[in-house]
Design an enzyme around this catalytic site. Sequence first.
Site, PDB file in Angstrom:
ATOM      1  N   ASP A  48     -42.082   1.617 -30.913  1.00 41.42           N
ATOM      2  CA  ASP A  48     -42.017   2.719 -29.947  1.00 41.42           C
ATOM      3  C   ASP A  48     -42.425   4.030 -30.608  1.00 41.42           C
ATOM      4  OD1 ASP A  48     -40.629   3.715 -27.209  1.00 41.42           O
ATOM      5  OD2 ASP A  48     -40.170   5.127 -28.826  1.00 41.42           O
ATOM      6  N   TYR A  53     -44.661  12.692 -31.377  1.00 43.99           N
ATOM      7  CA  TYR A  53     -44.174  12.358 -32.730  1.00 43.99           C
ATOM      8  C   TYR A  53     -45.251  12.611 -33.790  1.00 43.99           C
ATOM      9  CZ  TYR A  53     -40.631   9.655 -30.079  1.00 43.99           C
ATOM     10  OH  TYR A  53     -39.654   9.239 -29.195  1.00 43.99           O
ATOM     11  N   LYS A  82     -46.019   7.565 -25.293  1.00 36.68           N
ATOM     12  CA  LYS A  82     -45.545   8.411 -24.185  1.00 36.68           C
ATOM     13  C   LYS A  82     -46.421   9.644 -24.055  1.00 36.68           C
ATOM     14  CE  LYS A  82     -40.987   7.088 -25.923  1.00 36.68           C
ATOM     15  NZ  LYS A  82     -41.032   7.182 -27.392  1.00 36.68           N
ATOM     16  N   HIS A 115     -42.752  11.097 -20.803  1.00 37.97           N
ATOM     17  CA  HIS A 115     -41.703  11.362 -21.792  1.00 37.97           C
ATOM     18  C   HIS A 115     -40.490  12.096 -21.212  1.00 37.97           C
ATOM     19  CE1 HIS A 115     -41.437  11.680 -26.447  1.00 37.97           C
ATOM     20  NE2 HIS A 115     -40.234  11.572 -25.932  1.00 37.97           N
TER      21      HIS A 115
HETATM   22  N1  LIG Z   1     -37.773   9.041 -25.054  1.00 41.91           N
HETATM   23  C1  LIG Z   1     -37.219   9.968 -25.783  1.00 41.91           C
HETATM   24  O1  LIG Z   1     -37.069  11.123 -25.359  1.00 41.91           O
HETATM   25  C2  LIG Z   1     -36.764   9.643 -27.168  1.00 41.91           C
HETATM   26  C3  LIG Z   1     -35.978  10.566 -27.870  1.00 41.91           C
HETATM   27  C4  LIG Z   1     -35.545  10.215 -29.148  1.00 41.91           C
HETATM   28  C5  LIG Z   1     -35.887   8.971 -29.669  1.00 41.91           C
HETATM   29  N2  LIG Z   1     -36.676   8.090 -28.986  1.00 41.91           N
HETATM   30  C6  LIG Z   1     -37.070   6.769 -29.537  1.00 41.91           C
HETATM   31  O2  LIG Z   1     -35.893   6.020 -29.836  1.00 41.91           O
HETATM   32  C7  LIG Z   1     -35.912   5.651 -31.211  1.00 41.91           C
HETATM   33  C8  LIG Z   1     -34.499   5.551 -31.756  1.00 41.91           C
HETATM   34  O3  LIG Z   1     -33.802   6.775 -31.614  1.00 41.91           O
HETATM   35  P1  LIG Z   1     -33.509   7.782 -32.819  1.00 41.91           P
HETATM   36  O4  LIG Z   1     -34.510   7.605 -33.878  1.00 41.91           O
HETATM   37  O5  LIG Z   1     -33.391   9.134 -32.234  1.00 41.91           O
HETATM   38  O6  LIG Z   1     -32.066   7.398 -33.321  1.00 41.91           O
HETATM   39  P2  LIG Z   1     -31.290   6.052 -33.797  1.00 41.91           P
HETATM   40  O7  LIG Z   1     -32.203   4.897 -33.828  1.00 41.91           O
HETATM   41  O8  LIG Z   1     -30.052   5.982 -32.993  1.00 41.91           O
HETATM   42  O9  LIG Z   1     -30.833   6.433 -35.254  1.00 41.91           O
HETATM   43  C9  LIG Z   1     -31.717   6.612 -36.319  1.00 41.91           C
HETATM   44  C10 LIG Z   1     -30.935   7.126 -37.521  1.00 41.91           C
HETATM   45  O10 LIG Z   1     -29.981   6.161 -37.935  1.00 41.91           O
HETATM   46  C11 LIG Z   1     -30.247   5.768 -39.279  1.00 41.91           C
HETATM   47  N3  LIG Z   1     -30.045   4.312 -39.325  1.00 41.91           N
HETATM   48  C12 LIG Z   1     -30.791   3.369 -38.717  1.00 41.91           C
HETATM   49  N4  LIG Z   1     -30.288   2.145 -38.935  1.00 41.91           N
HETATM   50  C13 LIG Z   1     -29.207   2.303 -39.704  1.00 41.91           C
HETATM   51  C14 LIG Z   1     -28.263   1.398 -40.270  1.00 41.91           C
HETATM   52  N5  LIG Z   1     -28.371   0.089 -40.079  1.00 41.91           N
HETATM   53  N6  LIG Z   1     -27.263   1.906 -41.032  1.00 41.91           N
HETATM   54  C15 LIG Z   1     -27.161   3.244 -41.213  1.00 41.91           C
HETATM   55  N7  LIG Z   1     -28.010   4.139 -40.713  1.00 41.91           N
HETATM   56  C16 LIG Z   1     -29.029   3.685 -39.949  1.00 41.91           C
HETATM   57  C17 LIG Z   1     -31.664   6.182 -39.571  1.00 41.91           C
HETATM   58  O11 LIG Z   1     -31.838   6.557 -40.919  1.00 41.91           O
HETATM   59  P3  LIG Z   1     -32.926   5.872 -41.927  1.00 41.91           P
HETATM   60  O12 LIG Z   1     -34.281   5.979 -41.308  1.00 41.91           O
HETATM   61  O13 LIG Z   1     -32.767   6.688 -43.148  1.00 41.91           O
HETATM   62  O14 LIG Z   1     -32.478   4.460 -42.100  1.00 41.91           O
HETATM   63  C18 LIG Z   1     -31.815   7.420 -38.700  1.00 41.91           C
HETATM   64  O15 LIG Z   1     -31.290   8.551 -39.352  1.00 41.91           O
HETATM   65  C19 LIG Z   1     -36.750   6.763 -31.839  1.00 41.91           C
HETATM   66  O16 LIG Z   1     -37.164   6.481 -33.139  1.00 41.91           O
HETATM   67  C20 LIG Z   1     -37.848   6.903 -30.833  1.00 41.91           C
HETATM   68  O17 LIG Z   1     -38.800   5.868 -30.987  1.00 41.91           O
HETATM   69  C21 LIG Z   1     -37.106   8.422 -27.722  1.00 41.91           C
END
Ligand SMILES: NC(=O)c1ccc[n+]([C@@H]2O[C@H](COP(=O)([O-])OP(=O)(O)OC[C@H]3O[C@@H](n4cnc5c(N)ncnc54)[C@H](OP(=O)(O)O)[C@@H]3O)[C@@H](O)[C@H]2O)c1
Length: 279
Positions: A48, A53, A82, A115
Amino acid sequence: MKNLQSTTTLNNNVEMPLLGLGVFQVEEGQELIDAVKTAILHGYRSIDTAAIYANEVGVGQGIREAIETTGIAREDLFITSKVWNSDLGYESTIAAYEESLSKLGLDYLDLYLIHWPVAGKYKEAWRALETLYKEGRVKAIGVSNFQTHHLEDLMKDAEIKPMINQVESHPRLTQKELKRFCKEHNIQVEAWAPLMQGQLLDNEALQEIANKYGKFIAQIILRWHLQSGVITIPKSTKAHRIVENADVFDFELTKEDVEHIDSLNENHRVGPDPDSFDF
Ligand SMILES: NC(=O)c1ccc[n+]([C@@H]2O[C@H](COP(=O)([O-])OP(=O)(O)OC[C@H]3O[C@@H](n4cnc5c(N)ncnc54)[C@H](OP(=O)(O)O)[C@@H]3O)[C@@H](O)[C@H]2O)c1
């Protein structure tokens, strides 16, 4: 729901993997390329990204390297991007799609999303997504950060119903009402920030549940999403976490534990509120 390649069927009969890799806040460069490649080599099939980004070039590079190494076909992958707010409009959204494809080095996307629900703009953008879909240039189309009222408004004029609504969701923001609405309308919910961006990983209640199953808190949360019928796309650039986050197909939470996690809801967001964002 057997393994990392397990899928759910979207309302247009396209199969979408239940778990994928997110790459928000990962800059272009080797770390990004390696994360995408590691994930695919480990069995992930869904990635994704988004125009905003600013990392579609590296995502594409990681995909190409993984295809070369594993010999898997492009058709076996599920790639999402997106359209950003400044490109919402009929012609501008089609142009944004072309630009994303060109940066990724792909000739189609599996899923293209609006988005954010920018007032007065998302309907024209949706018409563009419908055109891309009808022309067979994208396998599925959807929205992101749409509340119930945005979906109702969009569907009033839409020819094609969104296949996906990607929204912030985690145990502190369970989105019960929105999930119910989407289920009723056969729109698949996909959780962003599924791990609350790492902020829930020292939660005591979740730790207790994790101890019971011999799993990490992240795995408990991801399993909760899956058992709640929600697609998830946890982000990590660390190989061991990319592997850990995918190791959620060999256990099942009891109904009581699912409900316990549901009860942690506080309607608390880590991201902007779709009803008051200003970008
Ligand atoms: N549509 C939208 O508006 C929108 C907004 C935000 C995000 N997104 C999408 O959703 C995806 C996921 O959301 P997100 O990146 O915001 O947050 P998330 O996946 O909830 O959390 C990511 C964070 O958690 C850490 N992490 C991941 N796995 C872990 C584990 N097993 N143990 C400990 N820490 C862990 C990562 O650090 P490390 O990388 O250091 O492991 C990073 O700091 C995004 O990457 C993006 O593709 C979409």
